[in-house]
Write an enzyme that holds these catalytic residues in place. Structure first.
Site, PDB file in Angstrom:
ATOM      1  N   ASP A 102      -3.927   7.617   4.732  1.00 17.62           N
ATOM      2  CA  ASP A 102      -3.251   6.222   5.253  1.00 17.62           C
ATOM      3  C   ASP A 102      -3.580   5.635   6.553  1.00 17.62           C
ATOM      4  OD1 ASP A 102      -1.516   3.849   4.888  1.00 17.62           O
ATOM      5  OD2 ASP A 102      -0.136   4.364   5.171  1.00 17.62           O
ATOM      6  N   GLU A 103      -3.731   4.155   7.136  1.00 18.05           N
ATOM      7  CA  GLU A 103      -3.900   3.746   7.948  1.00 18.05           C
ATOM      8  C   GLU A 103      -5.256   4.077   8.561  1.00 18.05           C
ATOM      9  OE1 GLU A 103      -2.536   1.285   9.260  1.00 18.05           O
ATOM     10  OE2 GLU A 103      -0.232   2.063   9.010  1.00 18.05           O
ATOM     11  N   GLN A 137      -6.720  -4.500  11.020  1.00 15.96           N
ATOM     12  CA  GLN A 137      -5.709  -4.092  11.873  1.00 15.96           C
ATOM     13  C   GLN A 137      -5.792  -2.551  12.703  1.00 15.96           C
ATOM     14  OE1 GLN A 137      -2.010  -4.030   9.749  1.00 15.96           O
ATOM     15  NE2 GLN A 137      -2.957  -4.524   7.987  1.00 15.96           N
ATOM     16  N   ARG A 172       3.713  -8.985  10.302  1.00 18.04           N
ATOM     17  CA  ARG A 172       5.288  -8.409  10.335  1.00 18.04           C
ATOM     18  C   ARG A 172       6.649  -9.001  10.246  1.00 18.04           C
ATOM     19  NH1 ARG A 172       2.910  -3.990   9.252  1.00 18.04           N
ATOM     20  NH2 ARG A 172       0.936  -5.354   9.942  1.00 18.04           N
ATOM     21  N   LYS A 223       0.988  -1.145  -0.128  1.00 22.33           N
ATOM     22  CA  LYS A 223       0.142  -0.370   0.164  1.00 22.33           C
ATOM     23  C   LYS A 223       0.743   1.132   0.062  1.00 22.33           C
ATOM     24  CE  LYS A 223      -0.376   0.444   5.239  1.00 22.33           C
ATOM     25  NZ  LYS A 223      -0.687   0.761   6.070  1.00 22.33           N
ATOM     26  N   THR A 224       1.571   1.383   1.138  1.00 26.38           N
ATOM     27  CA  THR A 224       3.171   2.115   1.241  1.00 26.38           C
ATOM     28  C   THR A 224       3.267   2.654  -1.021  1.00 26.38           C
ATOM     29  OG1 THR A 224       3.589   1.611   3.135  1.00 26.38           O
ATOM     30  CG2 THR A 224       4.392   3.665   1.686  1.00 26.38           C
TER      31      THR A 224
END
Length: 722
Positions: free
Chosen positions: A218-219, A249, A600, A33-34
């Site tokens: 984002d997030e 998340q 992660r 996504k980044t």
DNA sequence: ATTCAACGCTTTTTT
DNA sequence: AGCGTTGAAT
């Protein structure tokens, strides 16, 4: 310019190419996504959108800086003008212009948790609420929660029902007045006041709406109601808004975040295009399968499943330990194993649920000479002596800030306490001037002793000079150094002369250096900018990939990061899931947190739990976490699959060799982490950190358990050979 | 106003 | 266990 679509899969491509209008990208962990965000911004610029018209909200300042760098690599230095920042930083930037519209000074102070608590305590006393019967922290949490839902004291009162609500309302009202009188905003105000301005003042709204052509967040699953309203207000009326997130998340509901923001995005923006990214580029198939098995137990999630074409990879290890020290050794063993497989220290992370768990891990890693860096926990800028020094700067910048002034006046002790400050405040009120300006009139204030008058006047002069000089362009480093000298702080610590005092003074000198470093950066914005950076710096901003050390942090801080090897510790009932998370919703959030931790890991994943753990005074027995049972058997290493308790990997005594000099580009001063040293004054200690280019070493001493920063070259200290 | 000792509470996670 | 806050003494 390289093709912006290079190496993107079809949904990623679609997200990058999306035209005007709202866009929702449901981006699973590790789905790139980044990449999509940065490419999309680069494309917008490529298509003629001016960089300064792009607002990109990220979760940390560090992520914002990285995004800017990556975009700059694609479109050039114009990327500097992009507004890439956290919600809080963006709001401060807006408020530096608009605060007067809301009745705050332009140089408003930003109150952190500690300042808030001080003020709330005072308000409770004034409202006749006993801080012992009602926890100030609880009130603070209520107020914070209200503000995150955009409820001011009046609106909160409408919603209040119970008696404890009414108490909170009364304190809230007085607290709000107090903040205003201090010309100060707390963290929540930064968002709430900005939102109120944007929604309530059409001139302000027009200014910023025309300024931003595109808003990207984002997030998004961790946004709260105020943040939702901010986004909505800033993106209107064209609604060029892109929300990126993953409902699996969401881990900040306790901070007011509402997953519904992401679940209902397409209802809030009916024209929205929704795109899902489900291909994972980070982890092995085994890790993904385990993570999916865990998170799919949650109800009410958007159904989706990550996949990878990278193969199964290695199984997940579970290690049962007797207590937290054996757990520490098990962690060290896993680290050693990872290093032997070619990982460098910075490829490895150790996660835990609570900050308190780091202590035992650190002890073991120090003993074994494994270089580590802790992210989070007690912060430099939150140390009492550092806050004292900051108080001078804040009081100088904002003369209405009584909380900071009071703090400054009390450090060092100069015979001016709450009594004298009350008289000072009364005088300021009577003359209708800010309390900081009243210092200059100390002579006229009745009821003070001569020495107190002199002290007030002297501090008043210092603050006035600080203000003048920082405005006049004197380097920040010199300004801070002058405060350290003229306030008497330096002298008082020097005179005290204890180990403790020396350490504190080192911290203050360190702050002078920090001010110098800030002043030397490109985006330096004077004293106000420095203080702002201090206030809004997040723990995660301090993650340093190049540190050549294993990273230790809470899972919350690990959000958005990835490591070859992840070791998650403390998988025990009551700890993870935490005993305070006993409602079904809270349990699901714990599970999402576990999911975040699992995902992660790129290659190697280890989970540990201890049978007993020190708590408070005693020692608690612990059962393995239910989450361990949610991991499919066929993803676990064979020795664990039978449910047998396995012994932790034993650690060889030559573990110190793990920190291979030269392998990391770590400075090689006289001292390295884990070195045992003897200091002429402090006695025996262990080096727990090497800072800068090696001239500063952090040592924990056995005599009093204190940590000190010492000059490697100058300190009367030698290494004990081992 | 400052210092010292007793008490009680903490540990969930953070901008 | 350790820390911070509170209360009493100087």
């Amino acid at each position: 310019m390289p093709d912006l679509l290079d190496g993107l899969n079809p949904p990623q491509r679609e997200a990058v190419l999306h035209g005007p209008g709202p866009l929702l990208v449901l981006a699973g962990a590790g789905s790139g996504k980044t990449r999509v965000l940065t490419r999309r911004v680069a494309r917008l610029i490529d298509q003629g959108v001016p960089p300064h018209a792009i607002l990109a909200i990220t979760f940390t300042n560090k992520a914002a800086a990285e995004m800017r760098d990556r975009i700059a690599a694609m479109v050039g230095p114009a990327a500097r003008d992009i507004w890439a920042s956290t919600f809080h930083s963006a709001c401060v930037r807006i408020l530096r212009r608009e605060a007067p519209e809301a009745g705050y000074p332009r140089d408003f102070s930003i109150f952190d948790a500690d300042d808030q608590l001080r003020l709330i305590r005072r308000c409770m006393v004034e409202e006749d609420v006993d801080p012992k019967r009602v926890a100030p922290r609880a009130i603070q949490a209520r107020i914070s929660d209200a503000k995150s839902r955009l409820l001011d004291a009046d609106a909160f009162e409408q919603a209040a029902g119970s008696f404890s609500d009414e108490v909170a309302v009364r304190v809230y009202r007085r607290y709000s007045d107090g903040l205003r009188a201090n010309g100060a905003m707390d963290f929540d105000d930064l968002l709430m006041v900005t939102a109120q301005l944007l929604e309530g003042d059409s001139a302000v709204a027009a200014r910023w709406q025309s300024r931003f052509a595109h808003v990207l967040v984002d997030e998004y699953q961790d946004t709260n109601p105020v943040q939702f309203r901010l986004v909505r207000a800033l993106a209107a009326p064209q609604d060029n808004v892109m929300a990126v997130g993953d409902d699996d998340q969401g881990i900040y509901s306790w901070r007011g975040a509402d997953v519904r923001n992401i679940l209902e995005f397409t209802r809030d923006y009916p024209d929205a295009r929704a795109i899902a990214l489900e291909q994972n580029y980070r982890s092995t198939g085994t890790i993904l399968r385990a993570a999916h098995a865990v998170v799919s137990r949650n109800a009410g999630r958007l159904p989706k499943e990550l996949w990878t074409d990278r193969g199964e990879g290695e199984p997940i290890s579970v290690i049962a330990c007797r207590d937290e020290y054996e757990e520490g050794r098990a962690v060290a063993g896993q680290i050693e194993r990872a290093l032997s497989r070619g990982d460098s220290l910075s490829d490895i992370a150790v996660f835990y649920r609570t900050n308190a768990q780091s202590r035992a891990l650190e002890d073991t890693l120090i003993r074994l000479g494994i270089g580590y860096a802790v992210v989070g926990g007690p912060r430099f800028y939150e140390r009492a002596e550092v806050r004292d020094l900051l108080a001078y700067l804040r009081a100088a910048l904002n003369p209405a800030d009584r909380v900071s002034l009071e703090r400054a006046l009390g450090a060092p002790r100069r015979g001016v306490g709450p009594g004298a400050v009350t008289k000072l405040a009364a005088h300021a009120a009577a003359r209708d001037i800010p309390i900081g300006h009243a210092l200059a009139e100390a002579q006229m204030i009745p009821g003070l002793q001569a020495a107190q008058r002199a002290a007030l006047a002297e501090v008043g002069e210092l603050l006035a000079d600080v203000r003048l000089r920082s405005e006049g362009g004197m380097p920040l480093e010199r300004v801070v150094d002058e405060v350290l000298a003229r306030s008497g702080l330096r002298e008082s610590y020097e005179r005290e002369g204890t180990f403790e005092a020396r350490g504190r003074l080192e911290n203050l000198e360190e702050m002078v250096r920090a001010a110098g470093e800030y002043g030397a950066t490109a985006e330096a914005a004077g004293l106000a900018g420095f203080l702002e950076g201090v206030a809004l710096q997040a723990d995660a901003d301090l993650v340093d990939e190049a540190s050549g050390a294993v990273t230790l942090m809470t899972i919350h801080n690990a959000k958005g990061l990835e490591f070859e090897t992840v070791i998650m510790t403390g998988l025990e009932e009551g700890l993870f899931p935490h005993s305070r998370s006993d409602s079904p919703d809270a349990l699901e959030e714990e599970r999402r947190l576990f999911y975040v931790g699992l995902t992660r890991a790129k290659r190697t994943l280890t989970l540990t739990h201890a049978g007993s753990r020190a708590t408070y005074g005693g020692r608690d027995h612990r059962l393995p976490s239910r989450f361990l049972g949610e991991i499919p058997m066929d993803t676990l290493a064979p020795s664990q699959a039978g449910g047998r308790v396995s012994r932790p990997v034993s650690v060889s005594s030559r573990a110190a060799a793990i920190v291979r000099p030269g392998q990391e580009r770590r400075p090689r001063p006289g001292y390295a982490m884990g070195d045992e040293v003897v200091h002429a004054t402090f006695g025996e200690g262990i080096v727990i950190g090497v800072e800068g280019t090696g001239e500063l070493v952090r040592v924990r001493f056995a005599s009093d358990g204190a940590e000190r920063r010492l000059m490697a070259g100058a300190a009367p200290m030698t290494k004990v050979g081992h």
